[in-house]
Write an enzyme that holds these catalytic residues in place. Structure first.
Site, PDB file in Angstrom:
ATOM      1  N   GLU A 474       0.630  -1.137   0.602  1.00 16.64           N
ATOM      2  CA  GLU A 474       0.382   0.155  -0.258  1.00 16.64           C
ATOM      3  C   GLU A 474       1.087   1.420  -0.042  1.00 16.64           C
ATOM      4  OE1 GLU A 474      -3.046  -0.098   2.768  1.00 16.64           O
ATOM      5  OE2 GLU A 474      -3.993  -2.203   2.241  1.00 16.64           O
ATOM      6  N   GLU A 547      -3.911  -9.083   1.104  1.00 20.31           N
ATOM      7  CA  GLU A 547      -4.944  -8.518   2.429  1.00 20.31           C
ATOM      8  C   GLU A 547      -6.321  -9.538   1.705  1.00 20.31           C
ATOM      9  OE1 GLU A 547      -3.580  -5.038   5.140  1.00 20.31           O
ATOM     10  OE2 GLU A 547      -1.433  -5.478   4.524  1.00 20.31           O
TER      11      GLU A 547
HETATM   12  C1  GAL Z   1      -4.064  -2.174   5.492  1.00 15.54           C
HETATM   13  C2  GAL Z   1      -2.414  -2.653   5.676  1.00 15.54           C
HETATM   14  C3  GAL Z   1      -2.734  -2.975   7.043  1.00 15.54           C
HETATM   15  C4  GAL Z   1      -3.200  -3.019   8.612  1.00 15.54           C
HETATM   16  C5  GAL Z   1      -4.704  -3.065   7.317  1.00 15.54           C
HETATM   17  C6  GAL Z   1      -6.070  -3.296   8.028  1.00 15.54           C
HETATM   18  O1  GAL Z   1      -3.864  -0.922   4.358  1.00 15.54           O
HETATM   19  O2  GAL Z   1      -1.818  -2.796   4.280  1.00 15.54           O
HETATM   20  O3  GAL Z   1      -1.306  -2.523   7.777  1.00 15.54           O
HETATM   21  O4  GAL Z   1      -3.571  -1.483   8.495  1.00 15.54           O
HETATM   22  O5  GAL Z   1      -5.052  -2.413   6.598  1.00 15.54           O
HETATM   23  O6  GAL Z   1      -7.390  -3.052   7.823  1.00 15.54           O
END
Ligand code: GAL
Length: 843
Positions: A474, A547
């Site tokens: 990100e 993620e």
């Molecule tokens: C993403 C990020 C993670 C955490 C997550 C929470 O944007 O890469 O480190 O912050 O969101 O949902």
């Protein structure tokens, strides 16, 4: 205090591994424990100058004191005059030399995280917003530039090298220190690292006293600056090794094993670096062989004569072949060991062992992920690296325990977010068949970032568990031309150091260009529903959910309560950018071209308090497990669909709703049985078909008693689950993950404490105050209960239960001798019958 560091052999001997199993060290890194005693004996008898390399795990005997980031007089005079670097060896801090009174310093062992010892600190009003944010990010531990008194730590250790080591190459291997550390030996600044995550080596031979004087190691560690937006800990939080090797030796990360499967077996290519610490040329023989898991030699490369230039390094390439190799996979994580020997005049003067695995991994834009030709969906978790009670100072055994908990859930892959993983974790993943995405911290091309990437790859490229290198997460520039160029350079470095693995980058937007063009496998953070349309536009590009999910929940809570920062654990709650477990997994499960997904996160972690970024929320609520590794309900959603051949039914919520009699309660069942029947107090409420990758819901008017779910496959009962209305807390139960433990720092007992009613039912709402006492050679190194709003200390002997559960982590204290013994941990609470567990620690 006679604590002294332990000497260990460098790598796993397969025989040691078997011995570890025999000793019942289930799941523990056999790299360290069983070797300790044998290696000590070797230390006592072998003449140092003639012995092959000796490796010590520097876990014991450290002294620690807080310094100060703003006041030199409280920072052991560090930088007190202009001449800090004027004359190497004349370091201006008295704490960096042997002749210093350290009696006021505390005794600590490594791994060590001083941030976890700080009290939870609500921001003082009025706090500048950025200061408050930094504190919240750290889980309300007051660390960072605004807190100079908490942000610098000093360590000291007397090194067990000297006399017999003259002429040898001697170095320290730090696996991770948070952060900006300077390493001093006898007053010389010998090295250090800016990064809080990348491993590093410090050569110290030039600074040692070989005439019988003490050899003093000191570190100044400065955690004033952060590298993330989550709890990062502070101090020497990963393992440290000291190595003394012959002048002709294999340097750190000096072996590289690659294998390629061919018709006759596996071709194994060996790239080996040899180094010469002496000022004269040395003629050596390099001898390498491969052993299988049972210790049998299965391949041997032709010996190679090598001329080593004075103070020089040489790289050699050799080939060998393994007939009918056993392949490494999650289901069968078979390891081989490369034995590397350096001979002078026919005698072995150095020897290392490098475990490796043989496997083929592909990412395909049509078929998704394959290992050894078999399609496997990556069912992954992202994780930070802290745990209840201990912060980031994770004993090897706790790494193993966390991996085991994840495997039970059905997890086959892990993303080390957002930094290189501990080597101890990678060793465990190798042995347990957990696949790993290894991620570098910095997505930029400055020399520091390139160096950190390089250190990650050189330290990790022999691990079969590593399946992908991730070069970013990100990033603000991810979708731009600049982002593409930066990632292209990082990817080129990855390929130069390791042409065998592909690369990825976790992106939350901009997938049609930018970094997505530079990496091999495009990573989607969330927005899983956008992948199908993106795939239409980029049908030749492999894709993965780097993620996914990011559901938030409080373990064991079933109603939202914003005032108390409680989030219900049905699979319904998530921030705007995220999705439910069921939403993302259904998409990925049905799309063969998506290689898999990594939920954010496996475990709750400290800091980045979400969804409530305010005190007393000191942790995230994202985990499928809480910060202790206790399962939340979504754990069972994944467990159901990630291990579909193991019949499962899981019921939620609990069934303690006094005062709500007759009112409808939403009842869910997770599970993978074809049909599920719900019964209340023996009366059927109907049987429903379980939708694939879904769950079932009922509205059940509350009546105390027994709620039961029965799962049927082919009409036959295959699994069941019950929730019973529990009475008042009456007694405790405490159970340990194993019976036997090593007294080594690397080991730890994980204790689960349950609050029960008279009849032995878990009281799912109990928050009883508990006290812990330990008798025998053991101590509690951390306590937790999984409540993300708990601000009780992580250390000590008292902790409340949370929704019926608490956790204690216990370590052996036979520290100076490594001695074992019987340890009894007793847990008590007012009005509760206490409970005890007996643990046996061996030396
Ligand atoms: C993403 C990020 C993670 C955490 C997550 C929470 O944007 O890469 O480190 O912050 O969101 O949902």
């Amino acid at each position: 205090m006679t604590d002294s560091p332990q000497i260990v052999r460098p790598r796993i001997l397969t025989t040691d591994r078997r011995k570890a199993m025999a000793l019942g060290v289930a799941g523990l890194a056999a790299t360290t424990l069983p070797q300790v005693a044998a290696a000590r004996a070797e230390e006592a008898t072998a003449p140092a100058s003639a012995s092959p390399r000796r490796t010590w795990l520097l876990d014991r005997g450290w002294r620690f004191h807080m310094g100060h980031a703003a006041d030199m007089t409280k920072d052991f005079d560090w930088g007190i005059n202009q001449r800090t670097y004027a004359k190497p060896g004349l370091v201006t801090s008295p704490a960096a030399v042997a002749d210093f009174d350290e009696s006021a310093w505390s005794h600590v062992s490594v791994p060590h995280d001083w941030a976890v010892d700080l009290p939870f600190a609500p921001p003082a009003a009025p706090a500048p917003e950025d200061k408050a944010d930094a504190v919240a990010a750290h889980g309300f531990k007051a660390i960072g530039r605004a807190f100079p008194e908490n942000s610098v730590g000093w360590y000291r250790l007397r090194l067990p090298v000297g006399g017999g080591d003259k002429g040898r190459a001697i170095w320290l291997e730090f696996d991770g220190v948070f952060r900006a550390c300077k390493v001093f030996v006898n007053g010389f600044e010998a090295g250090g690292s800016e990064s809080g995550y990348a491993p590093f080596k410090v050569d110290i031979a030039d600074f040692l006293d070989y005439e019988g004087g003490p050899n003093q190691l000191a570190l100044r560690v400065d955690a004033s600056l952060g590298e993330g937006w989550f709890y990062e800990g502070a101090g020497i939080y990963r393992n440290v090794h000291l190595v003394s090797a012959d002048a002709a030796h294999v340097p750190q990360w000096g072996t590289c094993v690659r294998s390629e499967i061919d018709a006759a077996g596996a071709r194994v290519s060996l790239a080996t670096t040899l180094a010469n610490h002496s000022e004269g040329a040395l003629a050596v023989t390099l001898r390498q062989s491969v052993r299988d898991d049972a210790g049998r030699e299965v391949a041997r490369a032709a010996d190679r004569q090598v001329e080593l230039a004075p103070l020089g390094r040489t790289e050699t390439a050799q080939d060998t072949h393994i007939a009918a190799p056993q392949l490494w996979s999650p289901a069968s994580p078979v390891l081989y060991t490369l034995i590397t020997e350096v001979l002078r005049d026919g005698a072995v003067v150095d020897r290392t062992e490098t475990p490796f695995g043989i496997r083929t991994v592909t990412f395909d834009a049509v078929k998704g992920f394959t290992i050894n030709g078999q399609n496997v969906k990556l069912m992954g978790v992202c994780n930070h690296q802290d745990h209840a009670g201990v912060g980031t100072a994770i004993p090897d055994a706790l790494h193993a325990w966390r991996v085991d908990r994840s495997i039970e859930m059905g997890v086959n892959s892990w993303r080390s977010a957002h930094n290189p993983a501990a080597q101890a974790l990678l060793d465990i993943c190798d042995r347990k068949g957990m696949m790993m995405i290894a991620e570098t911290r910095l997505n930029t091309t400055n020399p520091e970032a390139m160096d950190e990437l390089e250190r990650m790859i050189l330290s990790s490229r022999n691990h079969p568990s590593v399946i992908l290198w991730s070069v970013g997460n990100e990033e603000g520039h991810q979708g731009s031309e600049r982002g593409r160029r930066i990632s292209a350079e990082l990817v080129a470095r990855c390929k130069a150091l390791d042409p065998t693995r592909l690369t990825t980058q976790a992106m939350d937007t901009g997938w049609d260009g930018g970094a997505a063009e530079a990496v091999d496998v495009v990573g989607f953070n969330y927005r899983t529903d956008k992948i199908p349309a993106w795939h239409q536009r980029h049908p030749n590009k492999p894709v993965i959910g780097t993620e996914t999910g990011s559901t938030v929940s409080t373990r064991g809570a079933y109603e939202n309560d914003a005032a108390r920062h409680i989030v219900k654990a049905y699979d319904t709650e998530h921030p705007w950018w995220a999705s439910t477990a069921e939403e993302w997994w259904t998409i990925v499960a049905n799309a063969p071209y998506i290689a898999g997904g990594f939920i954010w996160t496996g475990f709750d972690y400290r800091g980045e308090p979400t969804p409530y970024p305010a005190f007393p929320s000191v942790a995230s609520y994202f985990g499928a497990m809480d910060s202790c590794g206790f399962a939340k309900d979504n754990y069972y959603y994944y467990r159901a669909w990630w291990r579909p051949d193991q019949p499962l039914v899981h019921l939620l919520p609990h069934w303690n709703w006094a005062g709500r009699e007759g009112q409808p309660i939403p009842v869910w069942a997770h599970g993978n049985c074809e049909e599920i029947e719900l019964l209340l107090n023996g009366k059927s409420l109907g049987r429903k078909a379980m939708p694939r990758n879904g769950h079932l819901e009922w509205q059940v008017p509350y009546a105390p008693g027994k709620l039961e779910a029965r799962g049927y496959n082919g009409g036959r009962l295959a699994a069941q689950d019950t929730r019973v209305t529990a009475g008042a807390p009456a007694k405790l139960r405490v159970t340990a993950d194993r019976k036997r433990y090593s007294a080594a720092i690397a080991d730890a007992a994980m204790l689960r404490v349950e609050v029960l009613d008279k009849a032995g039912n878990l009281v799912p709402t109990a928050d009883s105050a508990l006290n812990f006492t330990v008798s025998g050679p053991g101590k509690i190194i951390g306590l937790g209960n999984g409540n993300p709003t708990s601000t009780e200390p992580d250390k000590g002997a008292a902790r409340k239960a949370f929704n019926g559960l608490a956790q204690a982590i216990v370590q052996g204290t036979g520290q100076s001798s490594g001695a074992g013994g019987a340890v009894r941990v007793t847990v008590s609470g007012a009005g509760l019958a206490s409970a005890a567990v007996d643990l046996s620690f061996y030396s």
